[in-house]
Design a protein around this motif. Sequence first.
Motif, short mmCIF file in Angstrom:
data_model
loop_
_atom_site.label_atom_id
_atom_site.label_comp_id
_atom_site.label_asym_id
_atom_site.label_seq_id
_atom_site.Cartn_x
_atom_site.Cartn_y
_atom_site.Cartn_z
N ILE A 44 1.07 -1.19 0.00
CA ILE A 44 0.09 0.03 0.23
C ILE A 44 0.84 1.22 0.00
O ILE A 44 2.07 1.47 0.95
N LEU A 45 0.50 2.00 -1.10
CA LEU A 45 1.86 3.13 -1.04
C LEU A 45 0.30 4.54 -1.17
O LEU A 45 -0.24 4.74 -1.59
N ARG A 46 0.62 5.32 -0.07
CA ARG A 46 0.45 6.92 -0.01
C ARG A 46 1.56 7.52 0.00
O ARG A 46 1.71 7.49 0.66
N GLY A 47 -0.12 8.62 -0.72
CA GLY A 47 0.78 10.11 -1.20
C GLY A 47 -0.27 11.41 -1.05
O GLY A 47 -1.14 11.07 -1.01
N ALA A 48 0.43 12.01 -1.19
CA ALA A 48 -0.26 13.87 -1.35
C ALA A 48 -0.87 13.57 -2.83
O ALA A 48 -2.22 13.99 -2.56
N SER A 49 -0.41 12.81 -3.68
CA SER A 49 -0.70 13.40 -4.91
C SER A 49 -0.72 12.31 -5.93
O SER A 49 0.85 11.57 -5.18
N LYS A 50 -1.34 11.93 -7.34
CA LYS A 50 -0.71 11.16 -7.55
C LYS A 50 -0.06 10.79 -8.58
O LYS A 50 1.04 10.09 -8.76
#
Length: 423
Positions: A246-252
């Motif tokens: 699972i990768l989480r980040g602010a933007s695509k």
Amino acid sequence: DALQLIEDIATPIDTNNRTLVEEVVRSCLGTKVNSNEDTLMVKLAVDATMRVVRDNKVSGQKEIDIKRYAKLEKIPGGSFDDSEVLDGVMFNKDHIHPKMRRRIEKPRILLLDTALEYKKGETTINVEITQNTDWEALLKQEEDFIRTVCKQVIALKPDVVITEKGASDLAAHFLSKANITCIRRLRKTDNNRIARATGASIVSQIETATEADIGTGAGLFEIKKIGDEYFTFITGCPTGSACSVILRGASKDTLNEIERNLHDAMCVARNILLEPRVVLGAGALEMHLATKMMEKAKSLTGVIQPSYQAVAMALEIIPRILASNAGGNVIRLVTELRARHNTKGGEVFGIDGIKGEIANINDLKIIDTAAVKIQALKTAIEAACMILRVDDVVSGTKMKERESKKPAANNDDAGDAGPVQEQ
């Protein structure tokens, strides 16, 4: 000879020593955009790659298919620190009936490759109905078929049914009454990962399904809502050889960059697990090979000597470019590096790309996998041979064209000379 030199200088490492594997992976992330988060990136890459390692019982070798069985799931929002490797799989699906359970501990999972709905005709079918009872008979026939299929599923006593095809509303009703959660239209690749993680077998015909096809290797089945979408988690699979990252980040855009960097790191981890040998980077290996090849060329004569010299000069380009990119004095650095490699124990020196000076690469911990260096050298020499072979063919063809034109020109000259002599 160059390949043998790499074999001699390559250092074997213990793949069970996680610290050594992480050092090799970290050296490939040093120049990436996410290098500030390299500790977490390295942990994710090594965890995911070690998770999908599988021993081939036929060949006895390791199989590491990170493309199929270690899937990167990008979820916008949150911080990169929230990223993790699941001990199971996750996919973007929700159940098909509101009364179905969203959380099941130690689930029995049945994977299907067939539809839980009435089979539609492959061609256009027209049905003429003359009485109301005929229409009711058609509907009852369809209901009986779905009821029979659902009874066969319920007889296996699964907690979760996942199918790659469709599932009708009537099937969802029957399954929900039996307290079974159903998920439909799952991708084939996701179904394969669930099978690897839980130990289940994908069933193509429900009639042939047995108790052995049920997957019992999962500890928890749970459907969560993240943002505006529902995600299904099947976790707690200690013996499974598939996982989701699972990768989480602010933007695509941020997530896409993280995905590319993490994929590179996972490829490095895979290479080091398949062939656990490393060499020094930062131009140290290339300068070592160039020095040894130049020494070997001095003891040779004939046509083969320039070939050794050409390969040695080509290998020196790597430290030269590193020195140029670091902003150092290229001629002085390369000459000094060559002199150090001519001394005993000098093969550990290379170019420090940050300071622009010669340094001991063991201290900088810049490590490359031997397999990649060997393949790069093979590919470069094979490409050079292919280009030279093409040049030989082209030059030979042009030579034939010139020779075929010469007799024609001579004949023309002779024909022109005849009438002049008659006059």
